[in-house]
Structure formats: structure tokens, C-alpha cells
Write a protein that holds these residues in place. Structure first.
Motif, PDB file in Angstrom:
ATOM      1  N   HIS A 142       0.816  -1.213   0.000  1.00 14.84           N
ATOM      2  CA  HIS A 142       0.000   0.000   0.000  1.00 14.84           C
ATOM      3  C   HIS A 142       0.849   1.263   0.000  1.00 14.84           C
ATOM      4  CE1 HIS A 142      -4.297  -1.056   0.293  1.00 14.84           C
ATOM      5  NE2 HIS A 142      -3.845  -2.216   0.730  1.00 14.84           N
ATOM      6  N   THR A 143       1.984   1.241   0.688  1.00  9.45           N
ATOM      7  CA  THR A 143       2.847   2.426   0.683  1.00  9.45           C
ATOM      8  C   THR A 143       3.397   2.676  -0.715  1.00  9.45           C
ATOM      9  OG1 THR A 143       3.446   1.957   2.979  1.00  9.45           O
ATOM     10  CG2 THR A 143       4.837   3.515   1.783  1.00  9.45           C
ATOM     11  N   ALA A 144       3.763   1.607  -1.420  1.00  9.53           N
ATOM     12  CA  ALA A 144       4.245   1.756  -2.793  1.00  9.53           C
ATOM     13  C   ALA A 144       3.161   2.314  -3.705  1.00  9.53           C
ATOM     14  CB  ALA A 144       4.733   0.406  -3.317  1.00  9.53           C
ATOM     15  N   VAL A 145       1.916   1.854  -3.520  1.00  5.61           N
ATOM     16  CA  VAL A 145       0.808   2.353  -4.342  1.00  5.61           C
ATOM     17  C   VAL A 145       0.556   3.831  -4.063  1.00  5.61           C
ATOM     18  CG1 VAL A 145      -1.698   2.241  -4.603  1.00  5.61           C
ATOM     19  CG2 VAL A 145      -0.342   0.164  -4.764  1.00  5.61           C
ATOM     20  N   GLN A 146       0.606   4.222  -2.784  1.00  8.65           N
ATOM     21  CA  GLN A 146       0.396   5.628  -2.439  1.00  8.65           C
ATOM     22  C   GLN A 146       1.455   6.506  -3.082  1.00  8.65           C
ATOM     23  OE1 GLN A 146       0.283   5.808   1.814  1.00  8.65           O
ATOM     24  NE2 GLN A 146      -1.619   4.659   1.963  1.00  8.65           N
ATOM     25  N   ALA A 147       2.712   6.047  -3.055  1.00 13.39           N
ATOM     26  CA  ALA A 147       3.790   6.830  -3.664  1.00 13.39           C
ATOM     27  C   ALA A 147       3.633   6.860  -5.182  1.00 13.39           C
ATOM     28  CB  ALA A 147       5.140   6.232  -3.275  1.00 13.39           C
ATOM     29  N   ALA A 148       3.289   5.712  -5.773  1.00 16.68           N
ATOM     30  CA  ALA A 148       3.158   5.645  -7.230  1.00 16.68           C
ATOM     31  C   ALA A 148       1.987   6.471  -7.730  1.00 16.68           C
ATOM     32  CB  ALA A 148       2.990   4.190  -7.663  1.00 16.68           C
ATOM     33  N   ALA A 149       0.908   6.544  -6.941  1.00 15.56           N
ATOM     34  CA  ALA A 149      -0.274   7.307  -7.357  1.00 15.56           C
ATOM     35  C   ALA A 149       0.037   8.789  -7.500  1.00 15.56           C
ATOM     36  CB  ALA A 149      -1.404   7.115  -6.353  1.00 15.56           C
ATOM     37  N   ARG A 150       1.122   9.250  -6.882  1.00 15.63           N
ATOM     38  CA  ARG A 150       1.508  10.656  -6.971  1.00 15.63           C
ATOM     39  C   ARG A 150       2.161  10.994  -8.304  1.00 15.63           C
ATOM     40  NH1 ARG A 150       3.501  13.045  -1.751  1.00 15.63           N
ATOM     41  NH2 ARG A 150       2.136  12.210  -0.141  1.00 15.63           N
ATOM     42  N   ARG A 151       2.823  10.006  -8.942  1.00 13.74           N
ATOM     43  CA  ARG A 151       3.670  10.347 -10.085  1.00 13.74           C
ATOM     44  C   ARG A 151       3.496   9.445 -11.296  1.00 13.74           C
ATOM     45  NH1 ARG A 151       8.413   7.183  -9.588  1.00 13.74           N
ATOM     46  NH2 ARG A 151       8.421   5.887  -7.721  1.00 13.74           N
ATOM     47  N   MET A 152       2.771   8.356 -11.144  1.00 10.96           N
ATOM     48  CA  MET A 152       2.530   7.467 -12.275  1.00 10.96           C
ATOM     49  C   MET A 152       1.084   7.585 -12.733  1.00 10.96           C
ATOM     50  SD  MET A 152       4.563   3.953 -11.283  1.00 10.96           S
ATOM     51  CE  MET A 152       6.343   3.963 -10.989  1.00 10.96           C
ATOM     52  N   SER A 153       0.827   7.164 -13.966  1.00  5.56           N
ATOM     53  CA  SER A 153      -0.524   7.230 -14.502  1.00  5.56           C
ATOM     54  C   SER A 153      -1.421   6.248 -13.758  1.00  5.56           C
ATOM     55  CB  SER A 153      -0.515   6.897 -15.994  1.00  5.56           C
ATOM     56  OG  SER A 153      -0.244   5.517 -16.183  1.00  5.56           O
ATOM     57  N   PRO A 154      -2.738   6.521 -13.715  1.00  9.83           N
ATOM     58  CA  PRO A 154      -3.661   5.577 -13.079  1.00  9.83           C
ATOM     59  C   PRO A 154      -3.578   4.170 -13.665  1.00  9.83           C
ATOM     60  CG  PRO A 154      -4.759   7.664 -13.510  1.00  9.83           C
ATOM     61  CD  PRO A 154      -3.416   7.752 -14.176  1.00  9.83           C
ATOM     62  N   ALA A 155      -3.258   4.051 -14.957  1.00 13.66           N
ATOM     63  CA  ALA A 155      -3.177   2.737 -15.591  1.00 13.66           C
ATOM     64  C   ALA A 155      -2.059   1.896 -14.994  1.00 13.66           C
ATOM     65  CB  ALA A 155      -2.962   2.896 -17.095  1.00 13.66           C
ATOM     66  N   ILE A 156      -0.916   2.501 -14.730  1.00 14.10           N
ATOM     67  CA  ILE A 156       0.204   1.770 -14.149  1.00 14.10           C
ATOM     68  C   ILE A 156      -0.145   1.322 -12.734  1.00 14.10           C
ATOM     69  CG2 ILE A 156       2.556   1.995 -13.272  1.00 14.10           C
ATOM     70  CD1 ILE A 156       2.453   1.594 -16.227  1.00 14.10           C
ATOM     71  N   VAL A 157      -0.721   2.224 -11.941  1.00 18.14           N
ATOM     72  CA  VAL A 157      -1.110   1.883 -10.572  1.00 18.14           C
ATOM     73  C   VAL A 157      -2.138   0.749 -10.588  1.00 18.14           C
ATOM     74  CG1 VAL A 157      -2.140   2.757  -8.449  1.00 18.14           C
ATOM     75  CG2 VAL A 157      -0.609   4.213  -9.774  1.00 18.14           C
ATOM     76  N   ALA A 158      -3.045   0.790 -11.546  1.00 18.57           N
ATOM     77  CA  ALA A 158      -4.117  -0.206 -11.620  1.00 18.57           C
ATOM     78  C   ALA A 158      -3.608  -1.599 -11.958  1.00 18.57           C
ATOM     79  CB  ALA A 158      -5.150   0.228 -12.663  1.00 18.57           C
ATOM     80  N   LEU A 159      -2.434  -1.710 -12.576  1.00 20.08           N
ATOM     81  CA  LEU A 159      -1.901  -3.014 -12.958  1.00 20.08           C
ATOM     82  C   LEU A 159      -1.638  -3.917 -11.759  1.00 20.08           C
ATOM     83  CD1 LEU A 159       0.642  -2.190 -15.801  1.00 20.08           C
ATOM     84  CD2 LEU A 159      -1.250  -3.796 -15.949  1.00 20.08           C
ATOM     85  N   VAL A 160      -1.520  -3.339 -10.575  1.00 22.07           N
ATOM     86  CA  VAL A 160      -1.195  -4.131  -9.388  1.00 22.07           C
ATOM     87  C   VAL A 160      -2.314  -5.116  -9.053  1.00 22.07           C
ATOM     88  CG1 VAL A 160      -0.765  -3.998  -6.902  1.00 22.07           C
ATOM     89  CG2 VAL A 160       0.336  -2.370  -8.453  1.00 22.07           C
ATOM     90  N   SER A 161      -3.569  -4.721  -9.225  1.00 25.11           N
ATOM     91  CA  SER A 161      -4.688  -5.555  -8.788  1.00 25.11           C
ATOM     92  C   SER A 161      -4.784  -6.883  -9.542  1.00 25.11           C
ATOM     93  CB  SER A 161      -5.992  -4.772  -8.913  1.00 25.11           C
ATOM     94  OG  SER A 161      -5.997  -3.699  -8.004  1.00 25.11           O
ATOM     95  N   PRO A 162      -4.664  -6.921 -10.886  1.00 24.59           N
ATOM     96  CA  PRO A 162      -4.653  -8.228 -11.544  1.00 24.59           C
ATOM     97  C   PRO A 162      -3.511  -9.116 -11.066  1.00 24.59           C
ATOM     98  CG  PRO A 162      -5.046  -6.493 -13.150  1.00 24.59           C
ATOM     99  CD  PRO A 162      -4.683  -5.816 -11.868  1.00 24.59           C
ATOM    100  N   GLY A 163      -2.345  -8.506 -10.785  1.00 19.28           N
ATOM    101  CA  GLY A 163      -1.227  -9.273 -10.246  1.00 19.28           C
ATOM    102  C   GLY A 163      -1.553  -9.849  -8.883  1.00 19.28           C
ATOM    103  N   GLU A 164      -2.266  -9.065  -8.063  1.00 20.34           N
ATOM    104  CA  GLU A 164      -2.689  -9.551  -6.748  1.00 20.34           C
ATOM    105  C   GLU A 164      -3.626 -10.747  -6.893  1.00 20.34           C
ATOM    106  OE1 GLU A 164      -5.215  -8.068  -2.808  1.00 20.34           O
ATOM    107  OE2 GLU A 164      -4.929  -6.715  -4.502  1.00 20.34           O
TER     108      GLU A 164
END
Length: 304
Positions: A235-257
């Protein structure tokens, strides 16, 4: 410029892989923590994560918190409340349905991120994203049809779907507050706020405090692992990534989960999905993939 894009792509890929692996442990660890109440598990994971992050730089955290305006403090509290309810719904839903069903439905999170980006940041979904939403919704409906088989229950499915919707709002708050706080301070304050709200809810939830003085040894290990891996890392990585990466990149985590969690659950806990759950998960993953690949922001946007 090309070198910069290569570094950005590599960093984005590394984020997706590491965050997906961290999140994939969440469902199996929470299931392993039974019979501890899911609300206590949620409280334990965010409270321990808040303490761990605060120990890195307590003075810096205090300075960051003191510099916030009243409105920003309210926004951090709201993000903490969203995270608290997200965890409560996900873990409670996971306890009331099959592991495979819960992990399949959590793949709807990318669509929640896309929808919230549209509502709050006017990032209009493309036709591919709209098609992905429809496809994933069909997959969710198929997963729900499997309710009643084994430990798969519709009430648990609905709780997990509610958690996915709140996830999109939670990521939106992280993006909106990116200039107010350093990423680590933001995460620590959000986890502490979430722990506060969950602690207030524990006495009101029937059975939430039973058998936790102390909790069983295996549950303690699971809750500590939940705090350190999917919460502190994921979750900390997602919070940091949501600041500077596109929503599409952040969203890729859920299918991997979803994929990682189902594999871990089957190998470790013997939680083998039914054919209906496998089919529904495949359709949801296909919808999420269509939406992500059809996202309007380029994959490298803002990641540098």
C-alpha cells in the motif's frame, strides 16, 4: 529522452511486479489468521504499519503533520477513514466467501481507479476503458453466480465489491495530496488515522475482541506479516506511485494480486477455485487488461 523513457518503463515494471507480489500475500495471510475477527486483523495491520513507518523519522513526521492546513488534515483523516472501511469490508468479505472469489473480485479495483480519475480529475475513460468496465462487470456477475458452493457466499462478494470501490477513492486522495506531504509521512498518517477509526469500531462489532488477549500465535504471525508486506510495502508503494505514475500503471497491481493470491492460496491453504470462479476471474482480468491497455495516459507519464 529515449534513455529517460527506458528508465521510466523499467521503474514502472519493477513497481508493478513488487507491489503485486506484496499484495498477493494479503488474502492468504488474512485467511490464515482465522479465527481472529477480520476487524481486529484490519486494525492490527494498519496500527503496526503506522508504528513501523513512524519509527523511520518521528521528528520529520511531526513537522510534516504540523505544517498541514486544517483542510489538508481533514483530507488525511478522510483518506484514513476510506482505508479503514476498505480493509474492514475486504477482510470481512474474505471471511464470508471463498478466497478465490474475493481475490477475483478485487481485480475490479483498476476500474474503480479509472472511474474515480474520471469523476475527480476529469480523466475521461476511453472506449477501451468503457469496454473493460463492461467486460469486468460481466465477470463479477459470473463469480457471484458461484455463491452457495462451498464457502462462497454472495454477502461476502458484495463486501469485497464495496472495498474495491473505496480503493479508487483512496488512490484519488493519494494523488490529490501529493504536494501536501512526503509520501512516507502521508502513508504513516493515513495508517494511523485508519487504525484510530478501526479501534473505535472494534467494541461495537460483535465478537471482534474475542480471543485476542492474546491472539493465537499463528494469527499474530499472520497479522505482523500483513502489516509488513501487503501494507507497509504494497500500500505504501501504491500511495507513492499514485503521486507520479498514470492511473493505468497503478491499476496493474490488482490483476497481479489476483493471480498471485489465487496461486498462493491453492498451494499453501488448499483453497482451489471452482470452475465458475476461474471463468469469472479470467473475464474480470480480461476486462481489467483491456481497460489498462486502452488507458489514455501513456504508461510512462509522470513516472520520472
Amino acid at each position: 529522452m529515449a534513455a529517460r523513457q527506458r528508465v521510466t518503463a523499467r521503474g514502472a515494471a519493477l513497481f508493478v511486479v513488487l507491489a503485486s507480489l506484496a499484495f498477493a500475500t494479503s488474502g492468504p495471510l488474512a485467511r490464515y489468521a482465522r479465527p481472529v475477527h477480520p476487524l481486529f486483523i484490519a486494525f492490527g495491520r494498519v496500527a503496526l504499519a503506522a508504528v513501523a513507518l513512524s519509527l523511520f523519522d518521528l521528528r520529520g513526521l511531526a513537522r510534516s503533520a504540523a505544517a498541514l492546513s486544517l483542510r489538508q488534515r481533514a483530507a488525511v483523516l478522510a483518506a484514513g477513514l476510506l482505508l479503514a472501511v476498505h480493509f474492514a469490508l475486504f477482510l470481512w468479505g474474505l471471511d464470508r466467501t471463498s478466497l478465490a472469489a474475493a481475490l477475483s473480485l478485487i481485480s475490479l479495483e483498476p476500474l474503480a481507479v479509472v472511474l474515480c480519475a474520471w469523476v475527480f480529475f476529469r480523466v475521461r475513460p476511453t472506449r477501451a476503458e468503457q469496454a473493460g468496465v463492461l467486460l469486468a462487470t460481466a465477470g463479477a456477475a459470473l463469480v457471484a453466480r458461484g455463491a452457495g458452493s462451498g464457502d462462497h457466499r454472495l454477502s461476502g462478494d458484495l463486501m469485497v465489491v464495496g472495498a474495491t470501490l473505496l480503493y479508487g477513492l483512496y488512490v484519488s486522495f493519494a494523488r490529490a495530496l501529493r504536494d501536501a506531504l512526503p509520501a512516507r509521512s502521508y502513508a504513516a498518517l493515513v495508517y494511523a488515522s485508519a487504525a484510530m477509526f478501526l479501534a473505535a469500531a472494534l467494541p461495537a462489532a460483535p465478537g471482534a475482541l474475542e480471543g485476542v488477549s492474546p491472539p493465537p500465535a499463528h494469527a499474530t504471525v499472520a497479522i505482523v506479516a500483513l502489516a509488513l508486506v501487503p501494507t507497509l510495502v504494497g500500500h505504501t508503494a501504491v500511495q507513492a506511485a499514485a503521486r507520479r505514475m498514470s492511473p493505468a500503471i497503478v491499476a496493474l497491481v490488482s490483476p497481479g494480486e489476483t493471480l498471485g493470491g489465487i496461486v498462493i492460496g491453492a498451494l499453501w491453504l488448499g483453497a482451489v477455485p471452482t470452475s465458475t470462479e476461474v471463468a469469472g476471474a479470467a473475464i474480470i482480468l480480461a476486462g481489467a487488461t483491456v481497460a489498462i491497455l486502452g488507458s489514455s495516459p501513456p504508461a510512462t507519464e509522470g513516472a520520472g
